[in-house]
Each structure stands twice: as structure tokens, then as C-alpha cells.
Design a protein around this motif. Structure first.
Motif, PDB file in Angstrom:
ATOM      1  N   ARG A   1       0.838  -1.194   0.000  1.00 44.11           N
ATOM      2  CA  ARG A   1       0.000   0.000   0.000  1.00 44.11           C
ATOM      3  C   ARG A   1       0.875   1.247   0.000  1.00 44.11           C
ATOM      4  O   ARG A   1       1.888   1.301   0.672  1.00 44.11           O
ATOM      5  CB  ARG A   1      -0.929   0.021   1.208  1.00 44.11           C
ATOM      6  CG  ARG A   1      -1.818  -1.218   1.294  1.00 44.11           C
ATOM      7  CD  ARG A   1      -2.777  -1.134   2.450  1.00 44.11           C
ATOM      8  NE  ARG A   1      -3.588  -2.341   2.493  1.00 44.11           N
ATOM      9  CZ  ARG A   1      -4.650  -2.482   3.288  1.00 44.11           C
ATOM     10  NH1 ARG A   1      -5.015  -1.506   4.066  1.00 44.11           N
ATOM     11  NH2 ARG A   1      -5.342  -3.595   3.274  1.00 44.11           N
TER      12      ARG A   1
ATOM     13  N   ARG B   1       0.675   5.455   0.521  1.00 39.91           N
ATOM     14  CA  ARG B   1      -0.175   6.521   1.029  1.00 39.91           C
ATOM     15  C   ARG B   1      -0.532   7.483  -0.098  1.00 39.91           C
ATOM     16  O   ARG B   1       0.317   7.842  -0.898  1.00 39.91           O
ATOM     17  CB  ARG B   1       0.556   7.297   2.134  1.00 39.91           C
ATOM     18  CG  ARG B   1       1.074   6.430   3.251  1.00 39.91           C
ATOM     19  CD  ARG B   1      -0.024   5.848   4.104  1.00 39.91           C
ATOM     20  NE  ARG B   1      -0.618   6.891   4.921  1.00 39.91           N
ATOM     21  CZ  ARG B   1      -1.567   6.674   5.824  1.00 39.91           C
ATOM     22  NH1 ARG B   1      -2.042   5.457   5.981  1.00 39.91           N
ATOM     23  NH2 ARG B   1      -2.039   7.667   6.541  1.00 39.91           N
TER      24      ARG B   1
ATOM     25  N   ASP C   1       0.802  -6.512   9.974  1.00 34.24           N
ATOM     26  CA  ASP C   1       1.248  -5.835   8.746  1.00 34.24           C
ATOM     27  C   ASP C   1       2.744  -5.960   8.527  1.00 34.24           C
ATOM     28  O   ASP C   1       3.213  -5.960   7.375  1.00 34.24           O
ATOM     29  CB  ASP C   1       0.854  -4.353   8.800  1.00 34.24           C
ATOM     30  CG  ASP C   1      -0.632  -4.158   8.596  1.00 34.24           C
ATOM     31  OD1 ASP C   1      -1.220  -4.887   7.785  1.00 34.24           O
ATOM     32  OD2 ASP C   1      -1.213  -3.262   9.251  1.00 34.24           O
TER      33      ASP C   1
ATOM     34  N   PHE D   1       0.453   1.980   8.778  1.00 38.74           N
ATOM     35  CA  PHE D   1      -0.809   1.330   9.072  1.00 38.74           C
ATOM     36  C   PHE D   1      -0.967   1.139  10.579  1.00 38.74           C
ATOM     37  O   PHE D   1      -2.030   1.365  11.145  1.00 38.74           O
ATOM     38  CB  PHE D   1      -0.899  -0.018   8.358  1.00 38.74           C
ATOM     39  CG  PHE D   1      -0.794   0.088   6.861  1.00 38.74           C
ATOM     40  CD1 PHE D   1      -1.194   1.235   6.197  1.00 38.74           C
ATOM     41  CD2 PHE D   1      -0.298  -0.966   6.111  1.00 38.74           C
ATOM     42  CE1 PHE D   1      -1.113   1.324   4.827  1.00 38.74           C
ATOM     43  CE2 PHE D   1      -0.208  -0.885   4.733  1.00 38.74           C
ATOM     44  CZ  PHE D   1      -0.612   0.272   4.089  1.00 38.74           C
TER      45      PHE D   1
ATOM     46  N   GLU E   1      -3.888   2.549  13.247  1.00 38.90           N
ATOM     47  CA  GLU E   1      -4.669   1.638  14.083  1.00 38.90           C
ATOM     48  C   GLU E   1      -4.442   1.926  15.567  1.00 38.90           C
ATOM     49  O   GLU E   1      -5.378   1.845  16.381  1.00 38.90           O
ATOM     50  CB  GLU E   1      -4.311   0.195  13.727  1.00 38.90           C
ATOM     51  CG  GLU E   1      -4.772  -0.159  12.317  1.00 38.90           C
ATOM     52  CD  GLU E   1      -4.122  -1.426  11.771  1.00 38.90           C
ATOM     53  OE1 GLU E   1      -3.382  -2.091  12.522  1.00 38.90           O
ATOM     54  OE2 GLU E   1      -4.365  -1.739  10.582  1.00 38.90           O
TER      55      GLU E   1
ATOM     56  N   GLU F   1      -5.604   5.162  -0.044  1.00 37.63           N
ATOM     57  CA  GLU F   1      -4.390   4.356  -0.129  1.00 37.63           C
ATOM     58  C   GLU F   1      -4.258   3.785  -1.528  1.00 37.63           C
ATOM     59  O   GLU F   1      -5.234   3.310  -2.110  1.00 37.63           O
ATOM     60  CB  GLU F   1      -4.437   3.208   0.886  1.00 37.63           C
ATOM     61  CG  GLU F   1      -4.520   3.661   2.323  1.00 37.63           C
ATOM     62  CD  GLU F   1      -4.777   2.523   3.284  1.00 37.63           C
ATOM     63  OE1 GLU F   1      -4.311   2.610   4.428  1.00 37.63           O
ATOM     64  OE2 GLU F   1      -5.435   1.535   2.873  1.00 37.63           O
TER      65      GLU F   1
ATOM     66  N   THR G   1     -10.154   3.690   2.758  1.00 35.06           N
ATOM     67  CA  THR G   1     -10.193   2.826   3.937  1.00 35.06           C
ATOM     68  C   THR G   1     -10.748   3.581   5.145  1.00 35.06           C
ATOM     69  O   THR G   1     -10.416   4.754   5.359  1.00 35.06           O
ATOM     70  CB  THR G   1      -8.778   2.319   4.252  1.00 35.06           C
ATOM     71  OG1 THR G   1      -8.314   1.566   3.140  1.00 35.06           O
ATOM     72  CG2 THR G   1      -8.773   1.445   5.495  1.00 35.06           C
TER      73      THR G   1
ATOM     74  N   LYS H   1     -11.279   2.818   9.444  1.00 37.40           N
ATOM     75  CA  LYS H   1     -10.901   1.940  10.553  1.00 37.40           C
ATOM     76  C   LYS H   1     -11.651   2.387  11.811  1.00 37.40           C
ATOM     77  O   LYS H   1     -11.675   3.575  12.140  1.00 37.40           O
ATOM     78  CB  LYS H   1      -9.387   1.987  10.772  1.00 37.40           C
ATOM     79  CG  LYS H   1      -8.604   1.430   9.569  1.00 37.40           C
ATOM     80  CD  LYS H   1      -7.110   1.427   9.790  1.00 37.40           C
ATOM     81  CE  LYS H   1      -6.402   0.839   8.571  1.00 37.40           C
ATOM     82  NZ  LYS H   1      -4.936   0.775   8.729  1.00 37.40           N
TER      83      LYS H   1
END
Length: 778
Positions: free
Chosen positions: A3, A5, A93, A105, A109, A124, A138, A140
């Protein structure tokens, strides 16, 4: 998967569908977190939950407080490089991605876990194992147990690749249009256009070729992703019916889509050029102007054989359209720039470009020991060509003359059209040898004088030329041009068709002329002019019926200056318009003053110059003079020379009719000297012809003058026009004119031009004596 950014340009608020998906995902994750707690029918429940998740194309996953996967649907598992969910469970990850990305990531989180606040709309860019990179949006959220404690996070990612692609295309198109509007360099525009298309079509490289000015070759425009050697190899290729994709498209004006370069016959002679670069397919479409003219080609190359998709075709057409707009804009700017610095008729540089470059040429010549030579050139009797063959022939002659002069000079030299039939020639870097310089200019004069065909006739035109050399004849461009102009006028004075080198005597004369010009301007400002009036007499009645207003300059030092000493300069400099306006207004005021004083009404006759007559507001100026003075229009006569009218007969007749509509009388002055045709004369709205003094002065002795004068009188009678002879000085002339039928005269025989008070006295005496004679006769 890997991924990257991304920016947040396409971020949007979560909609209801996303909310519901997230809520469902939280519930599924909660169920997964309790998967080791025995419950009735839990196996069936988990089967259906997993099945439902795996049918959702978005990424759905849950992680514990340490970032380890608790659950993930098939889309997440597959794009991370695993076959089944069990393979990803327990991994974080850092086990899957590069450390720097995993750290990003994990930081997001950790923020969700610590704050208990969700993160929505994180963009992403994802590199997946299968297919091209994707853009994901995304969100979260914290994962909580039944007591509300955070036990991990839930992640949901939606594929926004098409949205990002459309967004990038819109932004890119706006940027390209802005570049067109702000006149960005065309090469920069081409490059950004191609890069935009390539960003939408991975594995494709673009190329723009422009059509050469002669329309026969393709020139490199831009190909930022192509091998430079390949671009160089096809630069300048001639277009034709079998010249690869681009050469054929430019030739036919139609798109050419080649699926396989190695087998297509259009590439038979060119596939060896493309083969080393692994180009297998090439799709080319013509770039057209607004009117459909081919301007170049836009092409896409692929390493894979095949034809473009519908999406590809749309992008190709869009790119070709934008490229056409940009090319036309550039060509329009080039035309505007050319027109601003060049003469539209001949294509020669104009005075603006000359002024910009001559200073640099003079500076370069300083201390070099070499000359810069300038010639001011004027074609001889060019007006006769316009008058006899028409302006179209005159324009063609100027183009031929320009081409002949071009052929005689070097690229470092310059030929400038100043206006009309006047040119300036600048020769750079010449040896300081007088004879060499003059021979160069004589060569140009000879080339101009060679016979040419115009309107089916073989003609020759000569020119008069004045030459100066820097630094001998002036320090600045202004001085040099002025001195060259003076030398050219000297060439005209001594008979035309020759070349004159500037000298000190000419400089003195030019200076004197400049002083006289300034004096004349001051005279206008200070109104130093006076009018004298010459009576016009009827031979039958002996009465003064009109007077011609003749201007004189009352110079403060030189006394009374006759028109012959200043009118030619006034006409040359354009000051004649201001002087003519003064004469017109003064004559109208004086005639009205005589009437108000009780004198019998007479006509005042005023000469009109060619410059005055050609002014667009000539009629309105006459109307204003009548209105301001209060004089009735029937007491004003305007004298127009025959040559003035013949400069542009249709325009002259139109203006004459407008003056006639005011009630003003019109006369043709100096008749017989202007080469007018009888067909033109019959359409002139005039009431009088004036026989020129050159035909009167030798009467009655000269046989030719007798014949010409008699013919003019007879012509006037047949056209129902009055006729007056000017310059009458002797009784013999009067007797001849009376016998020939001319009843009106003007000249020294009766009176010279008189100041206002003297004219009033003569007019009053003449009128009184005539009344007495009439009473006696009665």
C-alpha cells in the motif's frame, strides 16, 4: 499487497451504504472474536457469516490490539498473497508489507485504539499481486466487546480506482486547458498531455508528431516515455499511403490502428526501426484544426499486439482534440506576432521590427571597422499603375518588387516596407568602400527595374534611392533614416530613377526643412494666416459674382509669405488639414460678414486639398463651418482638383454627392491636367469647370492652347456646366475667351488677390458703378 499513502483529494464523507457495511463488519468481527466460545449452532453461524463476507468485493478485516489479523474476507486474503483465511490469521502488517508502510498502518490503528475514535476516508494506493495498482478508500473503527472495551480494530476498504482515474483525468484536462489559456510552451503541453493519457493506460507510451509547414513531413513534438533514439529516427519522415501508422494517418486524414507492427503491410518499410524497442502495436489518429485541416498525429504504442479498447479510443480522440486546440493556439499566436512585425501585403518586416533590430545592428558595428548602410527607396510614378491598372495590379507589383529585393540581400540584411511604395534596405557588415556600397544598391535598383507582367502587360518600374552609411552619416537610426529620406528626395528632384548618397548639403537642407515645419506648426497655433480674395467676373454683366479665398502666411519676420512657399510642405507633413480647416471657416465667416454689412451676396470659393478631401469627416467639417458662420450653403463653392478626384473615383463621387446634399456648389479646378475620362466626368455632381492657367497664358497665340481651351468650353456647354478661365491677364485673352463662349474669368486682367478691406472697396465700387450704368441705360 503493498500500500502507498495517497493524497486526500478524492476523500468523501461516508455514505449510508458504507455505514451499514461497517456496522455489519463490526458485528462479524465481534462474532469472530468469540469464535472460541462454545455456543449453540456456532458452526452454521460462522459458515454463513464467512460466506457473506467473502462475497463482498471490498476488503473487510479485523485485528486485535497487537495488530494481528482475527478475520479477513477473501478479497483481503487474496490480494495479500494468501490462499485461505487461515493463512493470514495471527499475522500483522509487518509480516506482510514493507516496514515503512506497515508502520504507517500500525500508527493509524494505534490512534483508533487509544482514542476510541474511528478514522474515515483514508486514501491508499495498493499494489496487488494480480492486476494493476488500485486506489482504496479505507475506514478503521474500534472493535469492542460486550462490555464496551476496545479489543482491536475493524477495517473496511472500498476500491475507488475508477473514481481516482476519472478525478485525475478531470484535473489533468483542467490543467491542460489552463496551459493553453496561459500560453504555456507547446512542448511542455504535449508532454503533460501524453503523461496524463499514459497514467490512464498502464503499459502504453504516447507520441505526438506535428506536420511540417510544407505539409509533407512529420516532426517530433513530444514522446516522454519513448526511447529518444526511436523519436529521432522517425523525426522528419515523409507522410504517405504506406508510412507506418502516423505517416499514413497524416496522409489519409483517417485513424490508422495497427494491431501488429511486425505483420502489418503499412509497417513493412519501418518495422525494423520499431523492432529494437519492442513496439508491437501502434494506434494513430490525425490531429485536426477546427476546420478539419490535419496538423499532426497522436499515437499510442504498446509492447503487446492488439487493438485499442473503446476506452482507449475515447482517450485517443480526447488527446488529439486537445492537441489540435494547442497547435491552433500556437499557430494563431505566431500569425499575430508575424502580422505585428511584418507587412501583410509583401511579408517584409515592418517599421516596428526595423526599429527593434536596427539599434542592435548599429551597436554591433561600433568599433568593428565596417559599415551599416541604409537606403530609403521610393518607386517612381507608382500611382499611375494604381490609377491605370487598378489597386490589384499595384499590390501585385509591390509583391514582385519585394521578392526581387529579397533575392539581392543576405539573411543578415533587412528589407522593410515603410508604407505605400516606400521601403528601407539595411545592409550589415559592409567594408568601408563607397563604391562597393553603391554597387550593392545599384544591383537592387537594376533588379527592381527588370520587366514584369501585370494584368497581361509588360511593365517596368524604376525607383529613387537615398543612401547613408553608419557611422559617417548619423549616429542613431532616426538620424540615418531621416538623412536617407533627404537623399531620396534629392534623387526625385533631379529626375527620379537614380541613387543619391547623402552629403552635408542635404543635411543642411533637411535641417532647414525641419525648421520650416516647426515654424508652420507654430503659425497654425498662433493663427498667423490671412486670406486674400481674388474677384471672379462675369464678362456679360461685368459684375463680380464670386471671390476665391487664397491663404497667405503673415510671417512675423519674413512678412507676407505666398502659398507656393509653404503649401507643398504643409501637404507633405499633413498640416494642410489644419490650414484648410482654418481657411474654410475664415472664408465662411467673412462672406457672412459682408452680407451682414449690406453688400450684395456673392459666392466664396475655397480650395480643398487631397488630404482634406480624403479625411473621413470632410463633409461634417464643411457642415460645421456653415453652421458656425451662419452662411447659407449656396454661397460656398469648394474647388476640387481633377487629380484629387481621380485618386479614387467611386469614393470621390460619394463624398461629392454628400456635399451636394448640403447645398454646397462644387467646381473642378485645374481642369485638363488630371487625366480624367469623359465617362467619369459626366458622373461628377459639379456646377463649374475651371480652365487651368497653363492653357490660358499663351492665348491666343498658341494653336494647341486655343484648341484645348475651345474644347473645354464646348464640353462644359454640352454638359450644362459653367466654365471659368483663371490666369487671365490680357485683353487679347479676354476677347478670345468671350468669342469662344467663356463668360467667366479670374485673373490680373481684372484684379490680383486682395486683402479683405481692399476687396470690399473694389467690390463696392464695381457694384456701385454697375448700378449707375444700369440706371443711365434705363
Amino acid at each position: 499487497m503493498t500500500r502507498y499513502r495517497g493524497d486526500t483529494g478524492a476523500r468523501a464523507a461516508s455514505n449510508e451504504d458504507t455505514r451499514r457495511l461497517i456496522d455489519a463488519s463490526v458485528r462479524l468481527a465481534a462474532e469472530a472474536s468469540r469464535m472460541f466460545i462454545p455456543e449453540p449452532n456456532i458452526a452454521d453461524r460462522h459458515y454463513w457469516l464467512e460466506t457473506m463476507m467473502n462475497h463482498i468485493p471490498d476488503y473487510i478485516y479485523a485485528k486485535d490490539l497487537e495488530g494481528r489479523f482475527l478475520i479477513a474476507n477473501h478479497a483481503t486474503v487474496s490480494d495479500c498473497g494468501f490462499e485461505k483465511m487461515q493463512d493470514i490469521l495471527g499475522k500483522n502488517d509487518f509480516d506482510i508489507h514493507a516496514p515503512e508502510l506497515a508502520a504507517h498502518f500500525a500508527a493509524d490503528e494505534r490512534r483508533v485504539i487509544e482514542t476510541g475514535e474511528p478514522l474515515f476516508g483514508i486514501e491508499e494506493r495498493v499494489a496487488v499481486l494480480k492486476g494493476p495498482d488500485r486506489w482504496l478508500m479505507t475506514s478503521k473503527l474500534p472493535l469492542r466487546d460486550k462490555q464496551g472495551s476496545t479489543i482491536g480494530i475493524v477495517g473496511v476498504s472500498r476500491d475507488i480506482t475508477e473514481l481516482k482515474r476519472s478525478e485525475r483525468m478531470l484535473v489533468g484536462q483542467a490543467r491542460l486547458l489552463e496551459m493553453i489559456a496561459t500560453r504555456a510552451p507547446i512542448e511542455q503541453f504535449f508532454t503533460e498531455l501524453i503523461l496524463l493519457i499514459e497514467s490512464q493506460m498502464p503499459g502504453i507510451s504516447g507520441s505526438i508528431l506535428t506536420l511540417s509547414p510544407d505539409g509533407k513531413h512529420l516532426l517530433h513534438g513530444a514522446a516522454p516515455s519513448q526511447a529518444p533514439a526511436y523519436s529521432a529516427a522517425i523525426h522528419g519522415v515523409a507522410i504517405g499511403p504506406k508510412v507506418g501508422s502516423c505517416g499514413t494517418a497524416a496522409f489519409t486524414g483517417e485513424p490508422v490502428l495497427v494491431a501488429d507492427i511486425l505483420t502489418d503491410p503499412l509497417w513493412e518499410d519501418y518495422k525494423a526501426i520499431a523492432a529494437p524497442y519492442s513496439y508491437r502495436s501502434c494506434w494513430s489518429t490525425p490531429i485536426r484544426s477546427y476546420e478539419g485541416k490535419v496538423l499532426g498525429t497522436f499515437a499510442l504504442y504498446s509492447a503487446q499486439p492488439g487493438l485499442p479498447s473503446d476506452e482507449h479510443n475515447e482517450l485517443i480522440l480526447m488527446a488529439a482534440h486537445l492537441a489540435g486546440i494547442a497547435i491552433e493556439r500556437q499557430q494563431a499566436e505566431e500569425r499575430i506576432h508575424f502580422m505585428a512585425h511584418h507587412d501583410a501585403l509583401t511579408g517584409l518586416p515592418n517599421r516596428l521590427m526595423f526599429d527593434a533590430k536596427v539599434a542592435a545592428a548599429l551597436q554591433q558595428a561600433q568599433g568593428s571597422g565596417r559599415w551599416v548602410a541604409l537606403a530609403f527607396l521610393d518607386l517612381d510614378n507608382f500611382k499611375l499603375v494604381n490609377d491605370s491598372l487598378g489597386h490589384h495590379a499595384g499590390d501585385e507589383m509591390l509583391r514582385i518588387v519585394a521578392d526581387r529585393m529579397r533575392a539581392c540581400v543576405r539573411k543578415s540584411d533587412m528589407i522593410v516596407r515603410v508604407g505605400g511604395d516606400e521601403f528601407i534596405i539595411m545592409l550589415n557588415g559592409l567594408p568601408t568602400e563607397r563604391d562597393l556600397v553603391l554597387s550593392r544598391f545599384e544591383k537592387i535598383r537594376s533588379a527592381i527595374a527588370a520587366p514584369m507582367m501585370l494584368s497581361g502587360r509588360s511593365l517596368q518600374v524604376s525607383c529613387s534611392m537615398g543612401v547613408v552609411c553608419y557611422p559617417d552619416h548619423g549616429d542613431t537610426a532616426i538620424d540615418l533614416v531621416a538623412n536617407a529620406d533627404s537623399a531620396m528626395y534629392r534623387a526625385k528632384e533631379i529626375g527620379r530613377n537614380n541613387l543619391q548618397l547623402f552629403n552635408v548639403e542635404m543635411a543642411a537642407k533637411a535641417h532647414e526643412k525641419l525648421l520650416h515645419q516647426e515654424e508652420l506648426r507654430d503659425a497654425i497655433a498662433r493663427q498667423e494666416f490671412v486670406l486674400h480674395y481674388q474677384p471672379q467676373v462675369n464678362l456679360h454683366t461685368g459684375r463680380v459674382f464670386a471671390a476665391e479665398a487664397l491663404v497667405r502666411w503673415q510671417h512675423p519676420e519674413r512678412g507676407l509669405v505666398t502659398p507656393a512657399d509653404f503649401i507643398p510642405l504643409a501637404e507633405e507633413t499633413g498640416l494642410i488639414v489644419a490650414i484648410g480647416d482654418w481657411v474654410l471657416n475664415a472664408a465662411c465667416r467673412q462672406n457672412k460678414a459682408w452680407q451682414d454689412a449690406g453688400l450684395p451676396p456673392i459666392i466664396v470659393s475655397v480650395n480643398v486639398s487631397a488630404r482634406q478631401f480624403s479625411e473621413g469627416d470632410c463633409v461634417s467639417r464643411v457642415a460645421a463651418a456653415l453652421r458656425d458662420s451662419g452662411l447659407e450653403a449656396c454661397y460656398l463653392e469648394l474647388e476640387l482638383t481633377e487629380s484629387l478626384i481621380m485618386q479614387d473615383v467611386p469614393a470621390a463621387i460619394a463624398t461629392m454627392h454628400e456635399l451636394e446634399a448640403l447645398g454646397v456648389q462644387l467646381a473642378i479646378d485645374d481642369f485638363g491636367t488630371g487625366y480624367s475620362s469623359l465617362s467619369a466626368l459626366k458622373s461628377f455632381p459639379v456646377s463649374r469647370l475651371k480652365i487651368d492657367r497653363s492653357f490660358v497664358q499663351d492665348l491666343p497665340g498658341d494653336e494647341d492652347d486655343r484648341a484645348i481651351t475651345g474644347a473645354i468650353i464646348s464640353l462644359a456647354q454640352k454638359l450644362n456646366l459653367r466654365v471659368i478661365a483663371e490666369g487671365v491677364e490680357t485683353q487679347a485673352q479676354v476677347d478670345f475667351l468671350r468669342a469662344a463662349g467663356c463668360t467667366e474669368i479670374q485673373g490680373y486682367f481684372f484684379s490680383k488677390p486682395l486683402p479683405t478691406t481692399d476687396f470690399e472697396r473694389v467690390f463696392s465700387v464695381c457694384h456701385a458703378s454697375k448700378l449707375i450704368a444700369e440706371v443711365d441705360a434705363a
